[in-house]
Scaffold this active site. Structure first.
Site, mmCIF file in Angstrom:
data_model
loop_
_atom_site.group_PDB
_atom_site.id
_atom_site.type_symbol
_atom_site.label_atom_id
_atom_site.label_comp_id
_atom_site.label_asym_id
_atom_site.label_seq_id
_atom_site.Cartn_x
_atom_site.Cartn_y
_atom_site.Cartn_z
ATOM 1 N N GLY A 160 0.922 -1.281 -0.084
ATOM 2 C CA GLY A 160 -0.057 -0.109 0.107
ATOM 3 C C GLY A 160 0.726 1.234 0.075
ATOM 4 C CE LYS A 169 7.350 -0.287 6.139
ATOM 5 N NZ LYS A 169 7.630 -1.143 7.080
ATOM 6 C CG ASP A 187 -0.901 9.069 3.814
ATOM 7 O OD1 ASP A 187 -0.465 7.814 3.902
ATOM 8 O OD2 ASP A 187 -0.955 9.881 4.870
ATOM 9 N N GLY A 188 -0.524 6.383 1.526
ATOM 10 C CA GLY A 188 0.773 5.814 0.904
ATOM 11 C C GLY A 188 2.366 6.448 1.646
ATOM 12 N NE ARG A 222 10.677 -3.898 3.867
ATOM 13 C CZ ARG A 222 9.347 -3.950 4.337
ATOM 14 N NH1 ARG A 222 9.357 -3.987 5.850
ATOM 15 N NH2 ARG A 222 8.267 -4.105 3.642
ATOM 16 N NE ARG A 240 4.932 -8.858 1.691
ATOM 17 C CZ ARG A 240 5.218 -7.931 2.352
ATOM 18 N NH1 ARG A 240 4.952 -8.240 3.614
ATOM 19 N NH2 ARG A 240 5.971 -6.865 2.056
ATOM 20 C CG ASP A 273 0.039 -9.382 5.891
ATOM 21 O OD1 ASP A 273 -0.582 -9.795 6.532
ATOM 22 O OD2 ASP A 273 0.496 -8.341 5.756
ATOM 23 C CG ASP A 327 5.182 -5.023 9.404
ATOM 24 O OD1 ASP A 327 5.514 -4.178 10.049
ATOM 25 O OD2 ASP A 327 3.892 -5.138 8.865
#
Length: 491
Positions: A96, A117, A129-130, A180, A187, A256, A266
């Site tokens: 996203g 990211k 909003d990304g 990253r 995944r 995920d 994450d």
């Protein structure tokens, strides 16, 4: 897709093999431009390991690359599609706010993803909003580098740039983009996406790509997809055992966030346990404790069962046979995890050989630690140092009895006491990324633009097993209990 300013690529030899997969697995997506990019932290050690040009990456063009304002000539940035079980509920997801810029090969031939990211909206943003904010991106940088220092497989952080933009959350925060590095971003959720919305041919294409990228030995196995399942089970059992051994709590073990490569990914609501308690939860959204410290191993098994389900069409043409194969593989997870964890716990106690009574010895110590609210890391650290005074747990009768049993156990192996102590030093860190020390570094960086506190912490975390240069400042406990500490999904 809007055209981007291109950097003539004389510095990084990037490609993107993922775009050879079926189109539904990704969307071509350039990063959004940011207002004013500034390089806040740069991982020189990682850049060197990857054989990257530090001079270029710290130049104006390099900073523009990290921010997403410019792309390298010949690259095809993409956002990846995937699904996932979030707290047990299945949903469509996808990148996203993350964009895969490309893949590079390190000096030893390993392939790594470079992902930005917080690089803007994608077709999978679902109303978001990304964007990302500076504090959480710096936090991921610190924790991922801390995990690397601890010897735990992890994605890593190459850089964080601030964007000069305000980002609206509960309050106005500084925008940022994190770069990253990962062996891949495939995944369990990637396989779930294809299993639910793709064809068997598309599933096979993804599985073959994954085998070629991560498990080339499968070329020599009978059914490569059974091999794939077994290897992922093995890598996750090993990874989660390593988490448990250092008191790491991931906080959001959704499917995920389970990588096929076996890397931790994450770092949103993660944290490290201070006081030993299997029920420890830090995540503000994990109200029922699904992902508590003590639950992580069995959640790992649950996630792997979801992965096995996606592979059924490839395991055997007969569904009943495929299910039997999958169940047989999943049934091995518990023994694998216990083998890795008990081996690690023996090492933390300086034990080389295996005896059945070791399990009771280990569990007895943990029971005592829980009763006396003992700090997990420092209990093993002080055992290693032989520093057993002035701490409640060590002065208790229960511990004294346990201690004699432990010392007697050490005599039943060929190795000397010096060798046992060396083994303990290799497996009991003197420091971890303690939650309040991480917050201390973030406050200084974000609010005061002072990165010295963060850099000092990172320097200590590079070698957490160094007993010759212990820094007591980073080993001291917070004044209040860790129960009050809450984490949020900011990353």
């Amino acid at each position: 897709m809007k055209n981007k300013e291109v950097i003539v690529n004389n510095y990084l030899n990037l490609e993107n093999t993922y775009i050879k997969l079926p189109k539904k697995l990704f969307s071509e997506q350039n990063p959004s431009e940011v207002k004013s990019a500034k390089l806040e932290v740069f991982n020189e050690s990682l850049a060197s390991d990857l054989g990257l040009s530090e001079e270029f990456l710290q130049s104006d063009d390099g900073v523009a690359f990290f921010a997403g304002n410019k792309i390298l000539e010949g690259t095809v940035p993409i956002a990846q599609a995937y699904a996932g079980h979030q707290f047990g509920h299945f949903t469509m997801l996808g990148d996203g706010r993350a964009i895969l810029i490309g893949e590079l090969k390190s000096q030893n031939g390993e392939r790594f993803d470079i992902q930005l990211k917080g690089a803007g909206r994608t077709p999978y943003s679902r109303g978001g909003d990304g964007k990302a904010t500076l504090g959480p991106m710096l936090r991921e940088y610190i924790i991922s580098e801390g995990m690397y220092g601890l010897g735990i497989p992890t994605t890593r952080s190459l850089a964080v740039v601030s964007t000069g933009e305000d980002v609206m959350r509960e309050e106005i925060l500084q925008g940022a983009v994190l770069t990253r590095i990962a062996k891949s971003h495939i995944r369990v959720g990637t396989f779930q996406f294809v299993s639910n919305w793709g064809t068997v041919e598309e599933l096979k294409a993804l599985a073959d790509y994954t085998l070629n990228r991560h498990f080339k030995k499968a070329e020599y196995e009978g059914n490569p997809y059974i091999y794939l399942l077994n290897e992922v089970i093995k890598s996750q059992a090993k990874l989660i055992s390593k988490w448990q051994l250092v008191g790491f709590i991931h906080g959001v073990m959704n499917t995920d966030n389970v990588t096929i490569s076996g890397e931790t990914i994450d770092y949103g609501p993660c944290a490290f346990m201070d006081v030993y308690d299997p029920d420890t939860v830090f995540s503000s959204i994990d109200i029922k404790g699904r992902y508590a410290y003590g639950n992580q191993p069995k959640i790992g098994a649950w996630n792997l069962a979801r992965f096995a389900e996606t592979l059924l069409p490839l395991l055997d043409k007969n569904l009943e046979v495929a299910v039997e194969i999958a169940q047989n593989s999943i049934s091995k997870y518990s023994d694998l995890y216990n083998k890795y964890w008990y081996t690690g716990m023996r090492a933390k106690l300086g034990i080389f050989n295996e005896e059945e009574e070791d399990k009771k010895l280990i569990q007895s110590l943990l029971t005592i630690m829980k009763r006396f609210k003992s700090d997990y890391t420092n209990t093993f650290r002080n055992l290693t140092l032989g520093n057993l005074s002035d701490i409640d747990v060590f002065t208790s009768e229960e511990f004294k009895t346990w201690y004699e049993l432990w010392k007697e156990r050490l005599t039943r192996q060929d190795q000397s006491s010096e060798e046992s102590n060396k083994l303990m030093k290799k497996n009991n860190p003197t420091v971890i990324p303690r939650n309040y020390r991480v917050e201390e570094a973030l406050v200084a960086a974000v609010k005061d633009n002072d990165y010295c506190v963060m850099q000092r912490l990172l320097d200590v975390l590079k070698d957490p097993y160094d007993y010759s240069n212990m820094n007591e400042y980073y080993s001291t406990l917070p004044k209040s209990t860790s129960c009050a500490y809450k984490t949020y999904c900011g990353t």
